[in-house]
Structures are given as C-alpha cells and as structure tokens.
Design a protein around this motif. Structure first.
Motif, mmCIF file in Angstrom:
data_model
loop_
_atom_site.group_PDB
_atom_site.id
_atom_site.type_symbol
_atom_site.label_atom_id
_atom_site.label_comp_id
_atom_site.label_asym_id
_atom_site.label_seq_id
_atom_site.Cartn_x
_atom_site.Cartn_y
_atom_site.Cartn_z
ATOM 1 N N GLU A 7 0.715 -2.482 -1.812
ATOM 2 C CA GLU A 7 0.143 -3.314 -2.826
ATOM 3 C C GLU A 7 -0.730 -2.665 -4.470
ATOM 4 O O GLU A 7 -0.757 -2.689 -5.302
ATOM 5 N N VAL A 19 -0.504 -1.108 -8.085
ATOM 6 C CA VAL A 19 -0.304 -1.678 -9.103
ATOM 7 C C VAL A 19 -2.236 -1.024 -9.752
ATOM 8 O O VAL A 19 -2.023 -0.825 -11.383
ATOM 9 N N GLU A 59 1.765 -11.575 -3.872
ATOM 10 C CA GLU A 59 2.403 -12.805 -5.259
ATOM 11 C C GLU A 59 0.884 -12.461 -5.699
ATOM 12 O O GLU A 59 0.836 -12.280 -6.940
ATOM 13 N N ARG A 103 0.227 -9.080 -7.153
ATOM 14 C CA ARG A 103 0.658 -8.741 -8.621
ATOM 15 C C ARG A 103 0.315 -9.302 -9.652
ATOM 16 O O ARG A 103 0.167 -8.861 -10.324
ATOM 17 N N GLU A 123 -1.016 -8.241 -13.142
ATOM 18 C CA GLU A 123 -0.376 -8.585 -14.154
ATOM 19 C C GLU A 123 -1.559 -9.338 -15.522
ATOM 20 O O GLU A 123 -1.428 -8.543 -16.911
#
Length: 424
Positions: free
Chosen positions: A322, A326, A407, A410, A414
C-alpha cells in the motif's frame, strides 16, 4: 488463489483493531499517526505494567538474600529465557543485557581487536547504520584492514558480491539483517555460509529487523547478534547474543569478582532491570499474537512466537504494498527496493524524496497534519553519499509496524499529495 491473493487474505484477517487497543499511546493519540516507528515503537499496556510492577514491587539491587532482591534475580533470568526463545538461542546464558546495540557492537569490536593476528580483515557494508561501521573502522589502529561490501543499484546487498571479499585473512563479516534506512532485507544465512567456509565469523545488526520478522540465530548460523528493545515494543534497552563458547573466548572488561563467562563477563555494572522486565513482557506480547491467532494447548512458547511473527510479516507486506503504491502515485524517488515483485526483500520502512522539495519542509508540514515521520541522514552517512544525497538534507523516512493500518497509509498519501500541491 495465487500466493499474492493468499497473503492478502491472511493479512486482511490480522486483528489490527484488537492489537491497537493494547497500546495506550495509540488510544491517547487522537488523530496523530505514528509513522516514525524505525526510531522507536510504542509499547503495549502489558509492557508498561511489567515496568511499573518492577519499580513498585522490587526496585532493589539483585544478588541479595532477601525476597525482593531474589525476585529481581528471577525476573532477569525469566527475561533471558524469553529473549532466548525470541531469537532461538541455544541457551539463555547467551543473552546479555545492557544499554543499547551500539555499546554492544563496540564491546565486541574491542574484544575482536585484541584477537586479530593473521586474520586481520573485516568486511563491512555501505548500507548499514554507522554504529555497525564506525565501531569496526575504529580498529584500524589495532591493525585491522577493511573490505567494503557495496550495495547494488537495486537497493540491496548481494551475496555474490561478498564471495570475492572473503578469504583466509577474513576475521569477521559485519552486516545488517535489515537496513534501518531503506528497509532492505539481507540474505544473512547465505552470508554465514560464505564466511564460515573461509573460517570467518558473522556479526549481525538485527535492531531494525526485530519488530518485522522472525529472528532465528540457529537457522542464520551467525556468531553474534545485537538487538534493541525500543524497536521491539519494549522500553529503551539492548541485548547481545553470541554463541556461548564464542562469548567465553571474547576479551571483555570485568571486575575481578565477576565470573569470566557469559552472560556475566559482558554485563559490566548495573543495567536497567525494569526495562529488562519490559522486554520480557514484550516477548510475551508477541507470543500472545500467535496464540490468539491459532489457539492450541500443544504449542510451545517458541511456536507461538513463530506464529505471531509470521502473521505480523504477512500483514506488514500488505502495508508495504500500500505504501509503495502511494509513494509511486505521488512521484516519489524511493530508495531501496521499489519493485513490488521484490516486496519480500523489504520491510515497510520507506526512504524517499519528492523531486527538489525540501525533506525538512515536507516533514514539518506532515507534523502540522498530525503525522509523525522523519527526515535527515538516518545515521547512515555512507549510504547518503552512495545515494547522492547530502548529509544536511538527506531523505524522508516513513516507517510502519504491525499496529499501523491501511487507512493510516491512505491518509498519509492524501496529506503528501496536499503538501506537494502546496509546495510545488
């Protein structure tokens, strides 16, 4: 179902919410995200309780005949047993406690410096923490000579490059198990085969690998290994493992009344007993993960550690995939293993930069957004030079452990996109 899908299925079953509830710091952090775990992990409540219990119930010196002192002796012995199980040592007597890994590397290097003789060559790497480089280079005045095992452009050390460096003059090969800066995992079992075939020894810095995977000194066939509790979900402390006979031969400083055998000959002075109790509890925490995932009355403590660390490893591979996605989406330059097909060669510790943007500025902006990451040279000046990075600016490091979540990754992504848009 292919292996990638199986790994993801296993990782998705990992009880991260239950685990996070065991960590007081995570429960009190609010919106803050801990992504600087390579600099030190948080501790579960059981570890805090063990430290508190020591300080309240038997905060006395060991070696006395009264009950509280006898309890300290027993708690240290219990911790040796637990740590021996954690790393699969041959005997608890091979576990030596102290302040930190760096001081133990220096202790061993000083001893080896007195035993060089015709084997005067030491192999070191340009991927290690400077603690596992400078301590050996300090032996030059004792007659040591050095050969450099260089990281390849693909972000890892390759054993094929080690073979021509090792000869009948080699005293020791010193390397990391996992790079604290870029997260690359080294094939240390192959390192030992090459070194031992030439009659040399192997010294492993396992500080960064400890929280991420199963340690097995017997399978790795190394001769020395150091680790630090503060990355392994315990308070600040360190431990040294060495083969019993190897430690017995090693020259060390000791007072005359101290037995000339391990672990006593290595543990000069008083160490922090309460933190050793915390390390004992940290091992039991890792056992608990394995025991809860597959309850059984027939498994040994070591079996539970194996199960727990295996589950942690599978889950962290999910986090690593992940984070890799990103960072690539953000256009980051990733140092170390950046190919998802080679994800098994790394832990979820990522060192990167974003174009010409200041690492310091990005980390400061992240801090404003309640995300803790780190910038700088990562105590690896030779690696920074290899990566063409200055010591002043260095790189950015985001480092995850098993209590982090997809989470959080992520949300980090952002935040990074917003910072890039702001600073570009």
């Amino acid at each position: 179902m292919n292996k990638h899908q199986t790994d993801n299925a296993n990782a998705s079953a990992f009880p991260v919410d239950t685990i996070r509830a065991m960590f007081p710091a995570l429960q009190r952090a609010g919106d803050f995200i801990f992504l600087d775990n390579a600099a030190g992990a948080q501790i579960p409540q059981s570890v805090l309780d063990a430290v508190t219990n020591h300080l309240v119930s038997h905060n006395v010196q060991r070696g006395g005949r009264y009950g509280r002192s006898v309890t300290v002796d027993q708690s240290v012995a219990d911790a040796r047993t637990s740590v021996a199980l954690l790393i699969n040592a041959y005997s608890p007597a091979e576990i030596c406690f102290g302040m930190n890994a760096t001081s133990f590397i220096r202790l061993v290097s000083l001893g080896i410096g007195q035993m060089l003789q015709e084997r005067d060559e030491i192999v070191i790497t340009d991927m290690d923490h400077d603690a596992n480089i400078a301590t050996w280079l300090a032996l030059e005045s004792a007659g040591a000579k050095f050969k450099w095992w260089r990281m390849r452009e693909d972000g890892n050390l390759h054993v094929d490059d080690l073979r021509p460096l090792v000869s009948d003059r080699t005293r020791l090969v010193a390397c990391t198990v996992t790079a604290h800066s870029i997260g690359s995992i080294v094939d240390v079992a192959s390192v030992a085969r090459i070194a031992h075939a030439a009659g040399a020894e192997v010294f492993l810095d396992c500080v960064h690998y400890g929280p991420h995977g199963l340690i097995d000194v017997q399978a790795w066939d190394c001769d020395y290994l150091v680790c630090s509790g503060y990355k392994n979900f315990s308070p600040h402390m360190g431990f040294l493992w060495g083969r019993f006979e190897t430690l017995k031969r090693l020259p060390t400083f000791r007072e005359d009344f101290i037995p000339d055998e391990p672990p006593y000959k290595v543990e000069a002075g008083t160490f922090i007993y309460e933190n050793v109790s915390g390390m004992d509890a940290a091992v039991q925490y890792l056992e608990l993960i394995g025991r809860n995932l597959a309850p059984s009355n027939n498994r040994s403590r070591r079996d539970n550690i194996v199960a727990g660390m295996g589950a942690i490893r599978d889950y962290e591979l999910l986090l690593a995939r992940e984070m890799l996605a990103v960072l690539k989406d953000c256009g980051a330059t990733i140092y170390g293993v950046a190919d998802e097909a080679r994800i098994n060669e790394r832990v979820p510790t990522f060192c990167f930069n974003i174009g010409r943007l200041s690492p310091q500025r990005i980390v400061e902006e992240m801090a404003e957004m309640q995300i803790g990451i780190r910038d700088g040279h990562m105590y690896a000046p030779r690696l920074m030079k290899r990566l063409n990075l200055s010591m002043d600016s260095g790189a950015i490091r985001a480092s995850l452990v098993h209590y982090n979540t997809v989470e959080e990754v992520r949300r980090f992504g952002e935040a990074l996109r917003a910072i890039i848009a702001k600073l570009s």
